[in-house]
Design a protein around this motif. Structure first.
Motif, PDB file in Angstrom:
ATOM      1  N   ALA A 225       0.855  -1.186   0.000  1.00 10.99           N
ATOM      2  CA  ALA A 225       0.000   0.000   0.000  1.00 10.99           C
ATOM      3  C   ALA A 225       0.893   1.239   0.000  1.00 10.99           C
ATOM      4  CB  ALA A 225      -0.918  -0.013   1.228  1.00 10.99           C
ATOM      5  N   TRP A 226       1.170   1.744  -1.194  1.00  8.14           N
ATOM      6  CA  TRP A 226       2.061   2.902  -1.323  1.00  8.14           C
ATOM      7  C   TRP A 226       1.447   4.121  -0.648  1.00  8.14           C
ATOM      8  CZ3 TRP A 226       6.617   1.471  -3.345  1.00  8.14           C
ATOM      9  CH2 TRP A 226       6.641   0.359  -4.188  1.00  8.14           C
ATOM     10  N   ASP A 227       2.277   4.881   0.035  1.00  9.32           N
ATOM     11  CA  ASP A 227       1.854   6.096   0.716  1.00  9.32           C
ATOM     12  C   ASP A 227       2.411   7.289  -0.063  1.00  9.32           C
ATOM     13  OD1 ASP A 227       1.286   8.216   2.356  1.00  9.32           O
ATOM     14  OD2 ASP A 227       2.404   7.487   4.093  1.00  9.32           O
ATOM     15  N   ASP A 228       1.513   8.043  -0.711  1.00  7.93           N
ATOM     16  CA  ASP A 228       1.949   9.172  -1.538  1.00  7.93           C
ATOM     17  C   ASP A 228       2.686  10.232  -0.731  1.00  7.93           C
ATOM     18  OD1 ASP A 228       0.889   7.988  -3.769  1.00  7.93           O
ATOM     19  OD2 ASP A 228      -1.017   9.085  -3.676  1.00  7.93           O
ATOM     20  N   ALA A 229       2.436  10.271   0.571  1.00 11.79           N
ATOM     21  CA  ALA A 229       3.065  11.292   1.412  1.00 11.79           C
ATOM     22  C   ALA A 229       4.467  10.886   1.864  1.00 11.79           C
ATOM     23  CB  ALA A 229       2.194  11.584   2.630  1.00 11.79           C
TER      24      ALA A 229
END
Length: 919
Positions: A654-658
């Motif tokens: 689950a990639w975290d854009d932040a």
């Protein structure tokens, strides 16, 4: 598995039946007794992976069996390591790529679980700890706290990977350096593995995402450093293509004399082999001297294979290897298997073993080795201890030439403050007065500001580590201390080292001289030296001083150890302690005193140097199997901090854009199953013209991120404060940081700007005028204009660490080709793996010979879809005149051509897996 030469056999050991592919059986058909040890391991690898010619056919086996020692490498074979070992700087981007490939393979119609390591892959977190705190009892704990806080995103990601991927294990922080953990615990030497229902025995072989993976060669394990992309391919079950190498034999005779260390030996070996030229070759050590060479000393020599330029530097399996396995806590059953297998295969070595045939042979009588250092900026530049003062003075001149222009004054010491010895050393030099906790001191050119016992090279070796401890004991007894301006640090290679230093009673003595344990990792050698005390930094800047570091590492390239330190010398741990006491490299330690004792008497190095017998007695009394067994009993568990790291679940990350540490890389964006071709390049601009010995540190720094650099500006825009920038190495999971850091080393010199230091170039836009700007900024302008880029360079381009980001960043800048006089092996391979074309000047030619200044536009023609071994470069000057010349195309194997057509190695693997019907 096919067996065209009927070599399959069985071996009974420990009540088990092992199947193996017998080299002696093959020897009945070919004369393989003459083959070097390393070639026999390659031969067994081919026998075991024969598959009817798809990857390995009978012709490949026969080519190695009939190996011609003097023949220039031109025959391709496939190699498949038994396992992969990673460190966290290079390992994090590997896991990032695997996570991204899971996303991509699903989009291409495959399954996420098709992206999974097929062989044991073990990652050791050792590159992240920095020396923020030093010289204090609580340094270890405080540095660990800072490490976990800085790296919590990365560590969370690695914990996810440990759960999500099969065959993937993580050795948590504060355990040790990857190569030492590999040597002490992970190495199998002989692997036993069930394959298709059959129990096989075969040689342990390894790829590592760090150049110093070669340290494992010291125990007879064939392995070397590769870029992350090649390691990922191996993890995914893809063989690597390689050319059958030449093997240089290095005969060792005699034994080390009194006062000489394994560090002195390896620096001597490095100098000899660099002079001989072994880039792209295997080096194999043999001779009567092996019986006098402990395993730890062999590992020290093997470790520095990248420094002498070889693919590997291997020692055979013999009784000393078995002794080390017992010492390090391996089971009796496994040791019995190693001995029986090595003897059955003709891989066992003893004094009666016949010498192999080599491509060339060098010889060294170890009795001739003398105390040495290497520097001030290359590990192969050995300096006798007695010549250090002269070496410093020879090198300081060019580094201070620019200082005259800014009018740095020569200060005079006050009669008060500073002892008489220091006053003599500082006479007639620029001096900066600094105020430290204990009063006023003086810095000048040559002042040692960092003294670090660090790195895998030496911290695996009890002789030099206990030697440093005994020297510290003798120094402390005479009242000597480290100079107050020296940042001292001790980074043991593993928990075992701390235990035997304590057991010997010398850890307290090291601490009396300021050498407190600061962490279990590479620290200073990888550039994680941390900040200098503010007063020291101010003093250096005040007069632009040329100060020094002395470290027991293997790398001292420009800008690597510390941005403010221009001279860096590699030395044995005892010499690190000695120079910390002296406080300067402008001294002849063979003749001048280190300092004075409590009674004011001069103390010389010879007065405190421990004898070989003292060191040997200390080893015998302190280093035993119990230390290894207790420290490795739960090696993958980690401490409370590791257990508290939270991580997501699931097969897809689950990639975290932040996140500013972990980003989904752009390599697979818009990718389809269609394979492209290799097209000529037209209208390219030159982003850089570089000289000789441009390292991967120059191309992709691992150290400090400067606030006003493109990467620093990006992090500020993301809301990250400079105190939390961490290092380039720790941010390798974020392509946005790393592409901005490419060619951003503060010491790199672009000849387009007359050799000015820093990551700058001239941008030739539509106006045609050259505008100075950061290389990243210029590259993005060219990318927006649709203009491809090229790089020109001199000899030994890409030497140093096996840093895949030096190739990844080059790719993301929009560079399509690198034209150099010569390439380091791993970096050339990495460029191919990232779809960047490596081209080599014809002998005796370079950018200067063709009159290039960087303003030209470049066309590269004649590639013929990868079939051509040469290409034509046409450079068009601003006045319209042209110059053309031929270059060599360094796509060395058919497999590399396939990788390149696919856009890179990862894209090739991804298409192969997505197109298959099974996992």
């Amino acid at each position: 598995m096919q067996d065209s030469f009927a070599t399959r056999d069985q071996l009974q050991v420990n009540g088990k039946t092992y199947h193996y592919f017998s080299l002696p059986k093959l020897g009945a058909q070919f004369d393989i007794a003459r083959l070097p040890y390393s070639m026999k391991i390659l031969l067994e690898n081919l026998l075991r992976h024969e598959d009817g010619g798809q990857t390995v056919g009978p012709e490949h086996i026969e080519a190695v069996a009939k190996w011609e020692p003097k023949k220039e490498p031109d025959t391709e074979i496939a190699f498949m390591p038994a396992r992969v070992v990673l460190q966290d700087f290079t390992g994090v981007p590997c896991v990032v790529d695997l996570a991204a490939m899971r996303d991509a393979v699903v989009k291409l119609g495959g399954r996420a679980d098709q992206i999974n390591p097929q062989i044991p892959s073990e990652l050791v977190i050792d590159h992240s700890v920095q020396v923020d705190v030093f010289g204090r009892p609580e340094a270890l704990d405080l540095n660990a706290q800072i490490e976990f806080e800085r790296n919590k995103e990365r560590y969370s990601f690695l914990r996810w990977g440990q759960k999500a991927f099969d065959n993937f294990k993580v050795v948590p922080p504060a355990t040790g350096i990857v190569h030492q953990v590999n040597l002490e615990h992970l190495a199998r030497v002989v692997v036993e593995r069930e394959v298709e229902g059959t129990l096989l025995a075969f040689p342990d072989t390894v790829y590592g995402t760090d150049s110093h993976t070669t340290m494992i060669n010291g125990i007879g394990v064939l392995g070397w450093g590769v870029g992350g992309i090649e390691a990922e391919a191996a993890m995914l079950g893809q063989p690597s293509s390689m050319l059958i190498p030449q093997v240089v034999g290095f005969k060792l005779t005699g034994k080390l004399p009194e006062g000489a260390t394994a560090t002195d030996l390896v620096l001597t070996v490095t100098e000899m082999l660099r002079k001989h030229g072994v880039v792209g070759k295997f080096v194999e050590f043999f001779g009567d001297g092996l019986q006098h060479l402990p395993l730890a000393d062999r590992a020290t020599i093997a470790n520095m294979a990248p420094e002498y330029g070889a693919t590997c530097g291997i020692f055979p399996v013999d009784s000393e290897a078995l002794n080390y396995m017992r010492l390090s806590g391996r089971t009796d059953e496994h040791i019995a298997l190693v001995e029986a297998y090595a003897k059955a295969q003709g891989l066992w070595h003893d004094v009666s073993s016949p010498h192999a045939t080599y491509s060339a042979t060098l010889e060294l009588d170890m009795g001739d080795v003398k105390p040495s250092l290497a520097g001030p900026k290359r590990p192969q530049d050995r300096v006798l201890l007695s010549d250090m003062k002269g070496n410093f003075n020879d090198n300081v001149g060019p580094l201070t030439a620019s200082r005259a222009a800014v009018g740095c004054a020569v200060n005079k010491l006050d009669s008060e403050g500073g002892d008489q010895l220091q006053a003599q050393r500082l006479a007639a030099k620029p001096i900066s007065k600094i105020e430290l906790d204990d009063g006023e001191h003086h810095l000048t050119d040559g002042s040692v500001v960092i003294a670090a016992i660090t790195s895998c090279t030496n911290t695996s070796n009890p002789a030099v580590m206990l030697g440093a401890g005994l020297l510290a004991r003798n120094a402390a007894a005479k009242g000597l201390k480290a100079a107050p301006w020296v940042k001292t640090s001790l980074g043991p290679g593993s928990l075992v080292v701390t235990d035997y230093l304590k057991k010997a009673g010398v850890l307290d003595d090291l601490e009396k001289l300021g050498f407190f344990v600061v962490g279990y990792g590479c620290t200073t050698c990888i550039g994680n030296s941390g900040p200098l005390p503010q007063a020291v930094s101010k003093g250096i800047a005040e007069n632009d001083l040329v100060v020094a570091s002395v470290l027991s590492g293997n790398r001292n390239f420009e800008g690597r150890v510390h941005a403010e330190v221009k001279m860096n010398y590699l030395a044995s741990p005892p010499l690190v302690v000695a120079y910390a006491i002296a406080g300067t490299v402008d001294i002849d330690l063979t003749k001048e005193p280190l300092g004075q004792d409590q009674d004011g008497n001069d103390v010389f190095l010879r007065d405190i140097w421990p004898s070989n017998k003292e060191i040997g007695d200390a080893i015998a009394a302190t280093v035993g199997p119990e230390l290894f067994k207790q420290n490795y009993a739960d090696v993958f568990k980690g401490d409370k901090r590791w257990a508290q790291v939270q991580s997501p679940d699931g097969q897809i990350y689950a990639w975290d854009d932040a996140s500013t540490y972990i980003k989904n890389p752009p390599y697979f964006g818009g990718m389809t199953m269609d394979v492209g071709g290799i097209e000529d390049i037209d209208g390219a601009r030159i982003i850089g013209i570089f000289g000789d010995s441009i390292t991967t540190d120059h191309i992709s720094p691992a150290g400090k991120i400067e606030k006003d650099s493109p990467a620093g500006r990006y992090l500020l825009e993301c809301g990250v404060q400079p105190a939390d920038f961490n290092s380039y190495g720790s941010r390798r999971g974020n392509h946005e940081v790393m592409v901005r850091g490419t060619f951003a080393n503060i010491r790199i010199k672009n000849l387009m700007l007359g050799g000015e230091e820093g990551g700058y170039t001239l941008y030739f836009g539509k106006s045609g005028a050259g505008e100075k700007m950061a290389i990243y900024d210029a590259a993005m302008k060219y990318k927006a204009d649709g203009v491809p880029l090229v790089v020109f360079a001199g000899k030994e381009y890409g030497t140093g660490s096996s840093r895949d980001w030096a190739a990844k960043g080059t790719n993301l800048l929009g560079v399509k080709a690198v034209i150099a006089e010569s390439f380091e092996r791993i970096h050339r391979s990495n460029l191919v793996g990232m779809g960047v074309l490596p081209l080599q000047f014809m002998d005796g030619e370079n950018a200067q010979a063709h009159g290039l200044d960087g303003s030209e536009t470049i066309a590269i023609s004649g590639l013929n879809d990868g079939a051509s071994k040469t290409a034509t470069i046409t450079a068009t000057r601003t006045d319209g005149t042209k110059t053309s010349f031929e270059v060599k195309v360094l796509l060395l194997t058919p497999k590399e051509v396939e990788y390149f057509k696919n856009g890179g190695l990862l894209q090739y693997v991804l298409r192969q897996l997505a197109g298959s019907k099974t996992a």
